[in-house]
Motif scaffolding. Structure first.
Motif, short mmCIF file in Angstrom:
data_model
loop_
_atom_site.label_atom_id
_atom_site.label_comp_id
_atom_site.label_asym_id
_atom_site.label_seq_id
_atom_site.Cartn_x
_atom_site.Cartn_y
_atom_site.Cartn_z
N ARG A 1 -37.78 -118.65 -104.94
CA ARG A 1 -37.70 -117.46 -105.78
C ARG A 1 -37.18 -117.77 -107.18
N GLY A 2 -36.30 -118.77 -107.28
CA GLY A 2 -35.77 -119.13 -108.59
C GLY A 2 -36.83 -119.67 -109.52
N ARG B 1 -29.64 -108.66 -119.33
CA ARG B 1 -28.43 -109.39 -118.97
C ARG B 1 -28.28 -109.44 -117.46
N PHE B 2 -28.56 -108.31 -116.81
CA PHE B 2 -28.40 -108.30 -115.36
C PHE B 2 -29.37 -109.27 -114.69
N PHE B 3 -30.65 -109.18 -115.04
CA PHE B 3 -31.60 -110.04 -114.35
C PHE B 3 -31.39 -111.50 -114.72
N GLY C 1 -28.50 -112.83 -115.21
CA GLY C 1 -27.40 -113.22 -114.33
C GLY C 1 -27.88 -113.45 -112.91
N ALA C 2 -28.79 -112.59 -112.47
CA ALA C 2 -29.31 -112.73 -111.11
C ALA C 2 -30.05 -114.04 -110.95
N TYR C 3 -30.64 -114.54 -112.05
CA TYR C 3 -31.34 -115.83 -111.98
C TYR C 3 -30.39 -116.98 -112.29
N GLY C 4 -29.12 -116.71 -112.41
CA GLY C 4 -28.14 -117.78 -112.58
C GLY C 4 -27.92 -118.19 -114.03
N LEU C 5 -28.48 -117.42 -114.98
CA LEU C 5 -28.23 -117.74 -116.38
C LEU C 5 -26.91 -117.12 -116.81
N ARG C 6 -26.15 -117.81 -117.65
CA ARG C 6 -24.98 -117.17 -118.20
C ARG C 6 -24.55 -117.84 -119.50
N LEU D 1 -27.81 -117.82 -121.47
CA LEU D 1 -28.34 -116.47 -121.28
C LEU D 1 -28.63 -115.81 -122.63
#
Lengths: 380, 369, 593
Positions: free
Chosen positions: C412-413, C435-437, C439-444, C448
């Motif tokens: 999925r990633g 920002r939420f999605f 974060g959900a994909y592990g970006l920060r 991000l």
């Protein structure tokens, strides 16, 4: 001219019949409707009939008897043998307090070691400690203990043949509810609750669903009049409400033996009137919110909870502050509640019947007119 | 690990935003709680402060006058009518104008002075048996006090001193308000949790969430935490009103209460999330929650004590976390019980949480199909 | 032509405003609109998303009241007598409100009763409607259990239980596959010819508008042009040409090149293996630098006229959009390495219903791969299995080299997903969604922020950051959904009917971005109902009833459908031919449906 009018009347009837048929079909096919309309009332009947009771049963009293004299025994002897109170006798105050702390008893009656000596001197004190967490139960226990002690006193006096009288003796007679059973007023109150549930909550939800799913947009661009749409919603849910009413009446008579003192036909007529009021509130809520979630929240807050708490169902309106009384007296449920309780327990007392029916009729007319006024075939 | 926490925080923030951005939601989460606390704090009371009564005094003696004066002196009784014949008694009670009618027989005074005792008839409106019982008890108290003043009546050698623990005046409000701390937040927290996934399913955002690498358990915890926080805040709000508006003193320790409410709210969220995972859309979630909430609240001991219920109902209420939460809050709040005295209340709540949370997680994973 | 004395709809200077919920400002949905609809003919309202088509239909239906102007319907003032109008017209809203718990027959009965249709007439009418809509076999089925296309047809049938004096249709074919679309149109056209029905239709499909007698082009609440399709098309007269792509190259590369040439070209679109384009007035075809023998002038169509009219006003510039994309070398498209998606004997059953039956195909890196098929063919099921939203009942699906059954989270990633329906949080702003999605994909952190800036630029979302996603216009929503799907730079992008209901202009911009992505090496898997869009794909599969009917390049598929040098087919014709042939074969081998 009359021919045209007759034609219009026939079209009206035909459209109304079609819409009502549609409502009934939807009602019967959607299981969640039946769950609210039939399942929940049955559950409520059972809960209110069997589960809820304000009558204190199974009260537990610890007696700390530090004095082993016959006089002390005689004093507490009156406490034994009650059907709703169980007494545990312990030898020390410390042991009894432990029972209190652990909530294994609801009250503690303490007779100190010098009880007999002081009683002989006419100056004995007994202490009753109560758990304050449950005031109703505590008040009942206090009354009971007082009675038992007075009884013991009376016996002692009779034996001594004392001449002194016992003063005024209050002889109580409970009218309308000879068994002094809270089921007798909870079950009639249930009728109000169930009719509010079906009329307001369910109807608001079902009508809001039509706005939300856009089914009304298609329906509006047909010869259908808004009044017909409302009328078609009223009829089936009116029927569901009557089913609920029937279940309540049957349960009251057959399961719970609550007598119906008043006229059954007056009761039915008044219930129908209230059903219309309740439907009117439901339709009004849905017309304003046009959204199921909001409609359900408003229906619960504006009608279900207050009917439960403020219409005098469980809590008596006499006891509340004036501001809350005013809110209570704005609710149509309050009047119907008064009416149902009177018809069930007191009989057909016409002044109350007429007054309450008149108020309900006013509400019904006003609410339906308002619902009709805000339900327009418009999307803007 | 940091990655895991970061993702959780991200999910929680989204959940908070989704709930709190809508002004209607903000109102719905705060206003009803305050309103209901006030309304029920005032409205839900069995305490009888105003008894309308009528008198039929056929003896017209000095003693009956003295007894009535004593009654009026309590301030809780007010006379609505003075009757001259028994005929109107039924009318007054039927119409609900008088809650009780005192009937002094013609020989009341003479019997009392000559024989030292006389009966007094008290006719009560039993339509609300609790109110009637309350009124009767108050009459009995007044009569007992009156008897003590009679010269011919021997004063009882035993006096009963009553002291109620934790609630000196035995006020119903002190019983109801702590109950509301747990119940009011439960109603909305369960609805919130039940709608959370159902809403995402209905709006299609759930699929969008599932194609990201976050795991179903992360999604679940991300949904649970904000609901728990909102529930605890609502509880705190009710408690503040109870303490500062209604002046019900808080006897217990805050941490004990917080721990109890936390476990309770977790259990409620678990139930809500299970409903959410089971329902296909918001409407179902809403109806299932409502149908579940009604019996849970009614059979919780909030308005009527659990111990008054039949055995079978009492056993069934062991599955009701609200029953134990109310018991716990009442004991900690009113009685100042420490945790070691109320630990038993935790067992059913922990069981419900331990059952529903894994169930919800399992349902999330297996209802993807 | 006596009925023409009174127009079916006569709108003069009609205006309608709404309050914007965010800013509380009044926005004009319609401004000074003049539209006349003649009796006994088809009239179309066309225009991009938010042009005011639906609002106009609602005004005509008496469901809303105009703020300004005069609006008469069938000679009646609809503002004063809405009920009198509603008694005589029929209206099919965009989302027809079928009662999902009621059966097909009961839905029809309800509307027949409401229109007071006499029983004998009713029997004959139902028989005809059911036959036309091919719903005879399903009369007892609840409407909620019908496929999207069947629901649309039932909605139309309910609208047509009696012959109205005016029929209003609001985008009746959105989300409907070409086969059902053709059937729907046959119904409408038969009614127009047989019963002289007057129809006012809102649509964003130009081929549908082309069948109408009159076309009104709406843009931002105003009428840009009115006239017959030929008159609208005339705006592009003499400007339309088509070109043959260099051998061995997919037409989309040439199309992209032409479309990017903003100064010389208004529009370019692949069509039947060639590229159809419209020149700007001043440019001659010779100035494009294409081999002259590959060029030829073609007749202009309604769509060409529409594009010329709209490109003159709209802010959407496909070419600019593409320039912000990370353009790679076109050569990357050629599959040089192992397939990124491999599907072998994939099966999915729901109970005893087989939704996908032993399907096998593979997709190479950088390919644009199309999944085509009628409603209920198993496209969406296949799609959901590839995205890990649905476990397969049998067979294998490897995505980005990972087995979906064992490694769904890792797989999925590496994929991005844009669903058919808008699926972002409506009350979160554009920035909060990103920002939420992210974060959900592990970006920060910085990564991000950098990616957010990049997609905001790529999808032309700057200036919308603080707006709640739910309140964006349809086209912007679509771009935001794409931005979210590409935030984590996935290897593979899945797009489920991304252009359903979009107007030609928005579709051009969308496809320009897709082709740019593909040339940068992203693999794109897409489902669509617009068969012409299959021309953008490197390869396509056609599915029906769970089975794979055709697989290959658009050209191969056209040839499989029977295209010859003499008889050129467009993709829609090819698609219909293949599906109908397969259905006929199945009906003879399996007599029970």
């Amino acid at each position: 001219m009359t021919g045209a009018r007759r034609g219009a009347w026939r079209d009206f009837r035909r459209r109304l019949a079609a819409l009502i048929r549609k409502e009934f079909r939807q009602l019967l096919r959607d299981r969640s409707n039946l769950l609210i309309g039939i399942g929940l009332p049955i559950a409520l009947i059972l809960i209110f009939g069997y589960g809820l009771s304000l009558d204190v049963r199974d009260a537990r009293l610890a007696v700390a008897l530090e004095d082993a004299s016959p006089a002390a025994y005689e004093t507490v002897a009156g406490l034994e043998g009650s059907t709703y109170m169980s007494t545990t006798v312990v030898r020390s105050l410390a042991a009894a307090r432990r029972l209190m702390d652990e909530h294994r008893v609801d009250a503690l009656l303490y007779l100190p070691a010098d009880f007999a000596r002081r009683a002989a001197a006419g100056d004995a004190r007994v202490q009753l400690l109560l758990q304050g967490g449950d005031p109703t139960r505590s008040a009942a226990i206090r009354g009971y203990v007082e009675g038992a002690l007075a009884q013991g006193e009376q016996k002692r006096r009779d034996r001594q043949g004392a001449a002194a009288g016992s003063g005024v003796v209050a002889v109580e007679r409970m009218w309308f509810n000879a068994a002094n059973d809270s089921t007798w007023y909870l079950v009639p109150g249930l009728i109000v609750l169930i009719m509010t549930l079906v009329g307001t909550f369910l109807t608001a939800l079902v009508m809001a669903r039509e706005w939300e799913r856009g089914t009304l947009e298609s329906l509006f661009v047909t010869p259908v009049r808004p009044g017909e749409v409302l009328l078609a919603k009223i009829v089936p849910y009116f029927a569901v409400g009557l089913v609920g009413l029937g279940m309540c009446l049957a349960a009251a008579r057959l399961l719970f033996d609550v007598p119906i003192q008043g006229s059954l036909s007056v009761l039915l007529a008044a219930s129908m009137l209230y059903m219309v009021v309740s439907l009117g509130i439901g339709l009004l809520i849905s017309a304003f919110t046009r959204n199921q979630f909001l409609a359900s929240q408003v229906a619960i807050l504006a009608s279900f909870m207050p009917s439960l708490m403020l219409s005098g169902f469980v809590f008596d309106l006499r006891n509340v502050p004036p501001a809350v009384q005013v809110v209570g007296h704005l609710l149509p449920a309050t009047y119907f509640m008064e009416l149902v309780k009177t018809l069930f327990l007191a009989g057909t007392y016409w002044p109350i019947v007429l007054k309450d029916c008149a108020i309900l009729a006013l509400y019904a007319v006003a609410l339906l007119a308002l619902a009709r006024a805000v339900t327009r075939k418009r999307l803007d | 690990m940091i990655d895991y926490l970061y993702r959780l925080a991200n999910l929680c923030r989204k959940e908070f935003l989704a709930v709190l951005k809508d002004p209607a939601n903000r109102v719905i989460l705060i206003a009803p709680v305050i309103l209901q606390t006030l309304l029920f704090g005032y409205g839900a009371t069995f305490d009888l402060n105003d008894v309308p009564y009528a008198v039929l005094d056929q003896s017209r003696g000095e003693l009956s006058m003295r007894l009535l004066a004593r009654l009026d002196g309590t301030g809780r009784f007010h006379r609505v009518a003075t009757l001259h014949s028994p005929a109107r008694i039924a009318d007054l009670i039927d119409a609900g104008d008088a809650l009780l009618v005192l009937h002094f027989a013609a020989d009341f005074d003479s019997r009392l002075s000559s024989r030292g005792s006389a009966p007094l008839q008290v006719l009560l409106d039993g339509r609300n048996s609790t109110t009637a019982g309350n009124a009767a008890a108050q009459i009995r108290e007044v009569v007992a006090n009156f008897n003590a003043t009679l010269p011919g009546v021997a004063s009882p050698p035993v006096t009963l001193e009553t002291r109620a623990w934790f609630n000196p005046n035995l006020e119903t409000r002190w019983n109801i308000l702590p109950g509301l701390i747990a119940s009011l937040s439960m109603i909305q927290v369960m609805m919130l949790a039940a709608l959370s996934v159902a809403r995402e399913r209905e709006q299609g955002t759930f699929d969008q969430l599932l194609v990201t690498p976050v795991s179903p358990s992360q999604i679940m915890i991300g949904k649970a935490l904000p609901a728990i926080v909102i529930g605890l805040l609502q509880s705190a709000l009710v408690m503040l009103i109870s303490i500062h508006w209604f002046d019900v003193p808080m006897a217990g320790a805050w941490p004990a209460l917080a721990v109890g409410l936390l476990v309770f709210t977790v259990a409620v969220v678990g139930v809500g999330l299970s409903i959410s995972a089971l329902s296909a859309n918001m409407q179902q979630a809403m109806l299932y929650t409502f149908v579940l909430l009604v019996p849970l609240v009614l059979l919780s001991g909030l308005a009527t004590p659990v111990r008054n219920m039949p055995e079978a109902f009492q056993i069934a209420t062991h599955a009701n976390p609200l029953r134990f939460a109310i018991d716990l809050v009442r004991r900690v709040y009113l009685e100042g019980a420490p945790l070691e005295q109320v630990w038993r209340d935790f067992i059913p709540m922990v069981c419900v949480a331990a059952l529903t949370l894994p169930l919800a997680a399992w349902l999330f994973r297996n209802r993807l199909a | 032509m006596s009925a023409d004395e009174i127009l079916a709809v006569d709108a003069r200077g009609v205006g309608k405003r709404f309050a914007d919920p965010a800013t509380r400002r009044q926005l004009a949905a319609l401004d000074d609109v003049d539209v006349r609809v003649a009796h006994g003919a088809l009239t179309a309202l066309v225009g991009p998303d938010g042009a005011g088509k639906t609002t106009f239909l609602r005004l005509v239906a008496g469901l809303m009241r105009p703020d300004r102007g005069e609006l008469s319907v069938l000679g009646l003032d609809v503002t004063r007598q809405p009920q009198a109008v509603q008694d005589r017209i029929s209206y099919m809203p965009q989302r027809f409100g079928l009662y999902e718990d009621l059966s097909v027959q009961e839905n029809l009965d309800l509307y027949a009763d409401l229109h007071a249709l006499p029983l004998p007439v009713r029997r004959e009418r139902f028989a005809r409607l059911l036959e036309m809509t091919d719903l005879e076999r399903f009369t007892r089925r609840p409407a909620g259990k019908l496929s999207g296309g069947m629901k649309q047809k039932l909605g139309l049938a309910c609208t047509l239980v009696r012959s109205p004096e005016l029929l209003l249709l609001d985008e009746p074919t959105v989300g409907v596959d070409p086969l059902s679309r053709r059937e729907l149109w046959e119904i409408v056209q038969r009614l127009v010819t047989q019963e002289r029905l007057s129809v006012l239709l809102a649509t964003s499909y130009m081929d549908e508008a082309e069948r109408c007698a009159q076309v009104h082009v709406l843009h931002e609440g105003r009428v840009l042009a009115s006239g017959s399709p030929a008159e609208i098309a005339a705006h592009a007269r003499g400007l339309c040409h088509d070109a043959e792509p260099p051998p061995g190259q997919p037409p989309r590369l040439l199309q992209a090149r032409l479309l990017d040439d903003d100064a010389a070209i208004v529009d370019a679109v692949p069509h039947g293996g060639r590229v159809h384009f419209i020149l700007r007035g001043a440019t001659g075809p010779a100035e494009l630098g294409l081999p002259a023998r590959t060029l030829r002038p073609v007749a202009e169509k309604l769509e060409d006229g529409f594009m010329v009219l709209l490109r003159a006003r709209s802010g959407e510039r496909p070419a600019e959009a593409a320039r912000a994309m990370p353009e790679g070398s076109g050569a990357a498209a050629a599959g040089e390495d192992a397939p990124v998606i491999e599907v072998r004997d994939l099966v999915r059953r729901f109970g005893d219903f087989v939704a996908v039956d032993k399907t096998s195909f593979s997709v190479r890196r950088g390919e644009i791969f199309g999944l085509l098929g009628p409603n209920g063919a198993g496209k969406t099921t296949t799609f959901r299995m590839l995205c890990g939203l649905l476990p397969p009942s049998g067979g294998q699906a490897r995505v980005a080299g990972l087995d979906l059954r064992s490694a769904r989270a890792q797989a999925r990633g590496r994929i991005g997903y844009v669903s058919q329906k808008f699926a972002l949080y409506a009350n979160l702003t554009v920035e909060e969604n990103l920002r939420f999605f992210g974060g959900a994909y592990g970006l920060r952190g910085a990564a991000l922020r950098q990616r957010m800036q990049a997609v905001l630029a790529q999808f032309d979302l700057r200036g919308h950051q603080a707006q709640p996603a739910g309140q964006l216009p349809g086209g912007v929503k679509q771009r935001l959904a794409m931005a979210v799907g590409l935030l984590h730079e996935p290897d593979i992008l899945f797009l489920d009917e991304p252009t359903s209901g979009a107007d030609p202009l928005a579709r051009r911009g969308f496809w320009r971005r897709i082709t740019a992505l593909a040339s940068a090496g992203t693999t794109v898997v897409v489902t669509t109902h617009f068969m012409e869009e299959a021309e953008y794909c490197d390869r396509i599969v056609i599915q029906d009833a769970g089975r794979l009917l055709a697989l290959g390049t658009p050209e191969q598929v056209r040839r499989q459908a029977g295209e010859t040098a003499q008889r050129r087919l467009d993709m829609e014709q090819a698609f219909i031919a293949i599906v109908e042939r397969a259905r006929a074969a199945r009906d003879t081998t399996e007599p029970t449906p």
